[in-house]
Design an enzyme around this catalytic site. Structure first.
Site, PDB file in Angstrom:
ATOM      1  N   GLU A  96       0.959  -1.178  -0.291  1.00 30.09           N
ATOM      2  CA  GLU A  96       0.108  -0.365  -0.203  1.00 30.09           C
ATOM      3  C   GLU A  96       1.143   1.522  -0.082  1.00 30.09           C
ATOM      4  O   GLU A  96       0.898   2.021  -0.759  1.00 30.09           O
ATOM      5  CB  GLU A  96      -1.224   0.258   1.226  1.00 30.09           C
ATOM      6  CG  GLU A  96      -2.344  -1.209   1.259  1.00 30.09           C
ATOM      7  CD  GLU A  96      -2.693  -0.928  -0.086  1.00 30.09           C
ATOM      8  OE1 GLU A  96      -3.370  -0.329  -0.892  1.00 30.09           O
ATOM      9  OE2 GLU A  96      -2.180  -2.744  -0.633  1.00 30.09           O
ATOM     10  N   HIS A 116       1.814   2.104  -3.478  1.00 28.05           N
ATOM     11  CA  HIS A 116       0.869   2.835  -4.066  1.00 28.05           C
ATOM     12  C   HIS A 116       1.182   4.303  -3.668  1.00 28.05           C
ATOM     13  O   HIS A 116       0.466   4.991  -4.392  1.00 28.05           O
ATOM     14  CB  HIS A 116      -0.752   2.108  -3.853  1.00 28.05           C
ATOM     15  CG  HIS A 116      -1.213   1.007  -4.328  1.00 28.05           C
ATOM     16  ND1 HIS A 116      -1.368   0.795  -6.121  1.00 28.05           N
ATOM     17  CD2 HIS A 116      -1.517  -0.166  -3.651  1.00 28.05           C
ATOM     18  CE1 HIS A 116      -1.572  -0.492  -6.641  1.00 28.05           C
ATOM     19  NE2 HIS A 116      -1.196  -0.645  -5.155  1.00 28.05           N
TER      20      HIS A 116
END
Length: 170
Positions: A136, A139
């Site tokens: 994450e 990202h």
């Protein structure tokens, strides 16, 4: 609820903006992120940059508990220590077509962040949680897990996903 962006949407390469204000608008955004997360099938976590929103903030929501009752929100998170290596298959809500590939990441990490209300948090993570957080945070820095693959592997995946898109299957 937000729409989850799909590769190769160029917005997936956008870096998130740091959160400066922990206000009602931020709480609403986080609530909508969790709503999107829980509505998606087999979703362990989502980063704001995966979602169809303007000016995504440095926020990730995580909950891979069986009953989806252990929500974790990390704001402005950073990894301050890493140790070991672990290679395991990863998938992504933004990369369809049943795409899973082996990615090597740190086996154990130490994270510094703020919770959804701005309170400082610091903790260690290993196993699936460590992998999830690293995925994450990538990202939020404009990196998808496909960027961590060899050029050859990435090319094969791009070709397969292109074919599936043309057939309307992703």
């Amino acid at each position: 609820m937000f729409k989850i962006l799909q590769y190769p949407d160029p917005r997936l390469k956008t870096a998130a903006q740091r959160v400066e204000k922990f206000d009602d608008a931020l709480q609403k955004m986080i609530d909508e992120m969790f709503e999107t997360h829980y509505a998606a099938t087999n979703c362990a976590a989502l980063a704001a940059t995966q979602l169809d929103m303007e000016n995504p903030k440095h926020i990730t929501v995580i909950d891979f508990s069986p009953n989806k009752d252990q929500p974790l929100c990390l704001v402005n998170a950073e990894i301050i220590e890493r140790s070991g290596e672990h290679t395991e298959e990863e998938g992504c809500m933004s990369v369809g077509g049943g795409t899973f590939e082996k990615v090597t990441r740190a086996a154990k990490i130490k994270v510094r962040a703020r919770d959804r209300y701005g309170k400082p948090v610091e903790f260690e993570a290993d196993g699936f949680m460590a992998k999830c957080i690293q995925h994450e945070l990538d990202h939020l820095n404009g990196i998808i897990f496909l960027d961590r693959l060899s050029t050859l592997k990435r090319g094969r995946i791009d070709k397969r996903l292109g074919k599936l898109r043309r057939q309307g299957k992703v």
